[in-house]
Motif scaffolding. Structure first.
Motif, PDB file in Angstrom:
ATOM      1  N   VAL A  76       5.878   3.629  -1.734  1.00 21.36           N
ATOM      2  CA  VAL A  76       4.468   3.229  -2.380  1.00 21.36           C
ATOM      3  C   VAL A  76       3.596   2.761  -1.061  1.00 21.36           C
ATOM      4  CG1 VAL A  76       3.341   1.699  -3.827  1.00 21.36           C
ATOM      5  CG2 VAL A  76       5.415   2.658  -4.517  1.00 21.36           C
ATOM      6  N   SER A  77       4.127   2.154  -0.275  1.00 20.92           N
ATOM      7  CA  SER A  77       3.289   1.594   0.735  1.00 20.92           C
ATOM      8  C   SER A  77       3.090   2.382   2.038  1.00 20.92           C
ATOM      9  CB  SER A  77       3.814   0.117   1.419  1.00 20.92           C
ATOM     10  OG  SER A  77       4.401  -0.537  -0.016  1.00 20.92           O
ATOM     11  N   ALA A  78       3.786   3.262   2.309  1.00 21.44           N
ATOM     12  CA  ALA A  78       3.545   3.899   3.713  1.00 21.44           C
ATOM     13  C   ALA A  78       3.506   5.456   3.457  1.00 21.44           C
ATOM     14  CB  ALA A  78       4.857   3.738   4.363  1.00 21.44           C
ATOM     15  N   PHE A  79       4.407   6.144   2.765  1.00 24.00           N
ATOM     16  CA  PHE A  79       4.404   7.602   2.515  1.00 24.00           C
ATOM     17  C   PHE A  79       3.138   8.032   1.692  1.00 24.00           C
ATOM     18  CE2 PHE A  79       5.364  11.559   0.244  1.00 24.00           C
ATOM     19  CZ  PHE A  79       5.686  12.388   1.366  1.00 24.00           C
ATOM     20  N   SER A  80       2.784   6.920   0.923  1.00 23.01           N
ATOM     21  CA  SER A  80       1.522   7.207   0.013  1.00 23.01           C
ATOM     22  C   SER A  80       0.380   7.422   0.798  1.00 23.01           C
ATOM     23  CB  SER A  80       1.136   6.027  -0.839  1.00 23.01           C
ATOM     24  OG  SER A  80       0.759   5.010  -0.061  1.00 23.01           O
ATOM     25  N   LEU A  81       0.147   7.105   2.118  1.00 20.64           N
ATOM     26  CA  LEU A  81      -1.003   7.432   2.872  1.00 20.64           C
ATOM     27  C   LEU A  81      -1.207   8.896   3.184  1.00 20.64           C
ATOM     28  CD1 LEU A  81      -3.634   6.337   4.629  1.00 20.64           C
ATOM     29  CD2 LEU A  81      -2.000   5.985   6.279  1.00 20.64           C
TER      30      LEU A  81
END
Length: 264
Positions: free
Chosen positions: A127-132
């Protein structure tokens, strides 16, 4: 301090079309980005999903002008596949993306770092990193050459007590931003992060030991810092979304009162 323009006038973002995630309250940095973006001449769409969707829709009433809200869960491939069609319907194309998405399960926070199961750590990273990467790649075909992607960071060069796997996720976010900056450079698409100091946002209140972090930012930055004012980091995001820093990419701009640079 007043903003430089009113909706519809020539401002830093005049004519820009932006996708903004993470608007949950008027204390959200993303909300202030949305507000200032409109004041600086941008046209925007917001994203939200689940129980947060009606909250985001309600927040649009506080903006200078109405803004559509697209349903988007960045962990759902079907939502990401549909996103370009929704963007095209509302804006036609994008000149910028504001990534303000982060979440870690309770088991990944609060000093339980050594006991965190992979499932909780994986959720935080997804949610916090790959989502970028997921969000940017999803919008690749509707992103104009020369566009700007901006994400919100929290200084990952240090280990913050209680921040745990969210801190690891922010370190991963920084790496994701650098690789996106590398691979999107041929289209002159810039990817940068704003490392904000402690702000009393909805997300921050979910982190154990928040009071300790607030105390740090009240006492230690060389410049005065107001934990209840999300405007300074929002203004930095606006600058990065504009054309003023056209040769800046892969950068982490700290807006934290200077805390990252000093030992006090």
């Amino acid at each position: 301090m007043t903003d430089l323009a009113t909706p519809g006038s020539a401002g830093l973002l005049n004519g820009k079309r932006l996708l903004i995630t993470g608007v949950l309250s008027d204390m959200s940095i993303a909300f202030q980005v949305a507000r200032i973006a409109q004041e600086q001449g941008a046209e925007i769409v917001l994203t939200s999903f689940g129980r947060a969707l009606p909250i985001t829709e309600e927040m649009t009433r506080l903006l200078p002008a109405p803004a559509p809200v697209i349903r988007l869960d960045v962990t759902r491939p079907e939502d990401l596949e549909r996103l370009p069609l929704e963007v095209t319907r509302h804006l036609g194309a994008l000149d910028g993306i504001m990534h303000s998405i982060a979440y870690a399960p309770p088991g990944a926070l609060g000093g339980r770092f050594l006991d965190t199961p992979w499932q909780d750590a994986a959720t935080a990273l997804h949610v916090s990193a790959f989502s970028l990467q997921a969000l940017t790649a999803s919008c690749a075909d509707v992103l104009e050459d020369g566009a700007s992607v901006v994400g919100l960071d929290f200084d990952a060069s240090l280990a913050w007590p209680g921040y745990d796997w969210m801190g690891v996720s922010k370190a991963a976010l920084e790496a994701v931003a650098r690789y996106l900056a590398l691979y999107l450079a041929e289209r002159h698409i810039r990817v940068n992060l704003v490392a904000a100091g402690m702000i009393r946002t909805v997300a921050a209140r979910a982190i154990p030991n928040t009071d300790h972090l607030e105390t740090i930012w009240r006492n230690r930055p060389p410049l005065s810092w107001d934990v209840s004012d999300p405007t300074p980091p929002a203004r930095a995001c606006i600058l990065l979304l504009s054309d003023w820093l056209s040769a800046t990419t892969g950068e982490i701009l700290h807006v934290d009162g200077g805390l990252h640079a000093v030992m006090t």
